[in-house]
Design an enzyme around this catalytic site. Structure first.
Site, PDB file in Angstrom:
ATOM      1  N   HIS A  85      66.510  77.437 -21.057  1.00 41.75           N
ATOM      2  CA  HIS A  85      67.649  76.533 -21.244  1.00 41.75           C
ATOM      3  C   HIS A  85      68.922  77.332 -20.974  1.00 41.75           C
ATOM      4  O   HIS A  85      69.775  76.914 -20.217  1.00 41.75           O
ATOM      5  CB  HIS A  85      67.637  75.952 -22.662  1.00 41.75           C
ATOM      6  CG  HIS A  85      68.728  74.960 -22.913  1.00 41.75           C
ATOM      7  ND1 HIS A  85      68.762  74.141 -23.996  1.00 41.75           N
ATOM      8  CD2 HIS A  85      69.844  74.662 -22.206  1.00 41.75           C
ATOM      9  CE1 HIS A  85      69.843  73.364 -23.944  1.00 41.75           C
ATOM     10  NE2 HIS A  85      70.518  73.671 -22.878  1.00 41.75           N
ATOM     11  N   GLU A  94      75.732  75.773 -17.579  1.00 42.87           N
ATOM     12  CA  GLU A  94      75.374  76.961 -18.356  1.00 42.87           C
ATOM     13  C   GLU A  94      76.320  78.126 -18.054  1.00 42.87           C
ATOM     14  O   GLU A  94      76.698  78.881 -18.933  1.00 42.87           O
ATOM     15  CB  GLU A  94      73.911  77.362 -18.089  1.00 42.87           C
ATOM     16  CG  GLU A  94      72.899  76.377 -18.665  1.00 42.87           C
ATOM     17  CD  GLU A  94      72.981  76.230 -20.193  1.00 42.87           C
ATOM     18  OE1 GLU A  94      72.960  77.257 -20.885  1.00 42.87           O
ATOM     19  OE2 GLU A  94      73.061  75.086 -20.677  1.00 42.87           O
ATOM     20  N   HIS A 154      78.544  79.103 -21.162  1.00 43.51           N
ATOM     21  CA  HIS A 154      78.016  80.307 -21.814  1.00 43.51           C
ATOM     22  C   HIS A 154      78.184  81.589 -20.985  1.00 43.51           C
ATOM     23  O   HIS A 154      78.491  82.642 -21.518  1.00 43.51           O
ATOM     24  CB  HIS A 154      76.525  80.126 -22.137  1.00 43.51           C
ATOM     25  CG  HIS A 154      76.234  78.873 -22.912  1.00 43.51           C
ATOM     26  ND1 HIS A 154      76.563  78.728 -24.231  1.00 43.51           N
ATOM     27  CD2 HIS A 154      75.655  77.694 -22.540  1.00 43.51           C
ATOM     28  CE1 HIS A 154      76.191  77.516 -24.661  1.00 43.51           C
ATOM     29  NE2 HIS A 154      75.646  76.869 -23.645  1.00 43.51           N
TER      30      HIS A 154
END
Ligand SMILES: *[C@@H]1O[C@H](CO)[C@@H](O)[C@H](O)[C@H]1NC(C)=O
Ligand SMILES: *[C@@H]1O[C@H](CO)[C@@H](O)[C@H](O)[C@H]1NC(C)=O
Ligand SMILES: *[C@@H]1O[C@H](CO)[C@@H](O)[C@H](O)[C@H]1NC(C)=O
Length: 261
Positions: A65, A112, A116
């Site tokens: 993920h 992502e 992040h």
């Protein structure tokens, strides 16, 4: 007297406002302290269920993920995702880090990276798209979660597992305590469904426990693919469903019927 009160009030207001502005700047500057990286694996069959998407063939292995710093998000709004920078990684990205819901899109990687990756980039070892995605893939391959579970005899099944059994078994292998997240039971279901397994790393990329010793009830970290659907939470102790892929499930119910006859 009165004006002074107002003055004071105004001042507190200004101060509060100043702090707020500063907090905002601080949040966006990427200077916040984060202490650990979370390698988040998800189980594709549950992702499909979570989003209530009609996935036809989700992978039958755990996929990535993301690799998330624990206390920072969206650290650099001007560092845009560029697919070209990870061209060399694409075969591995498609296999191990697919967007389970939209298999053919790169939007998931963009999300992502921006949410992040731009924060993880504070580390020299992760300070480019190529390093962030490449290192994540390397970590994922080293951790071999799918293989480890298989070896432990923990396989997707129509029977339930106890969360504590899975957690203890994984702790025995990795030497650190993972965090297991579940999709809460829906109305017609008896138990929660295993959704994600998180393994945590220090800033030096060494395995560490996911929770701090003082953290008794860690919070769930919802970060769904498209930002929709129910939020996952840390699994309750007790039984949980580790769902086979739809294809396997069809096969299992068939063989179950056979054994009856
Ligand atoms: C944000 O990203 C841009 C583009 O890559 C870069 O030039 C800049 O130095 C970054 N800012 C910070 C604070 O890392
Ligand atoms: C979608 O996937 C197919 C098969 O893997 C591939 O040939 C095609 O180029 C992909 N399309 C896009 C937009 O990535
Ligand atoms: C990790 O957690 C386990 C179990 O709670 C504990 O025994 C161990 O000391 C912890 N390790 C560290 C480095 O905190």
């Amino acid at each position: 007297m009165k004006p002074r009160v107002i003055n004071n009030l105004l001042c507190s207001f200004c101060l509060a406002f100043y702090c707020l502005c500063h907090a905002d700047k601080f949040l966006k500057s990427g200077n916040h302290e984060w202490k650990k990286l979370i390698m988040v694996h998800h189980w594709p069959a549950t992702v499909c269920k979570e989003i209530e998407n009609d996935c036809t063939q989700p992978p039958d292995y755990w996929t990535i993920h993301g690799l998330w710093p624990d206390k920072a998000e969206d650290c650099n709004g001007s560092w845009h995702f560029n697919l070209d920078e990870i061209k060399d990684l694409l075969p591995d990205m498609k296999k191990y880090w697919p967007d389970v819901i939209h298999p053919n899109r790169s939007h998931f990687w963009k999300h992502e990276w921006e949410k992040h990756g731009t924060c993880a980039a504070e580390l020299d070892t992760l300070n480019s798209e190529e390093k962030y995605f490449g290192t994540s893939l390397d970590l994922f391959k080293k951790l071999t979660l799918s293989g480890v579970l298989q070896k432990l005899g923990i396989k997707p099944s129509l029977n339930y597992y106890l969360i504590s059994d899975i957690k203890d078994a994984l702790t025995g292998i990795y030497g650190v305590v993972p965090k297991i997240q579940c999709l809460p039971p829906k109305q017609d279901e008896e138990v929660q469904t295993i959704a994600q397994i998180e393994l945590c790393l220090t800033r030096e990329l060494q395995l560490r426990n996911c929770s701090e010793p003082e953290e008794l009830r860690p919070h769930g970290q919802g970060d769904l693919l498209a930002g929709v659907g129910p939020v996952l939470s840390v699994c309750e102790d007790g039984p949980a469903f580790y769902p086979p892929t739809p294809k396997e499930q069809a096969w299992m119910s068939k063989s179950r019927n056979y054994s009856v006859f």
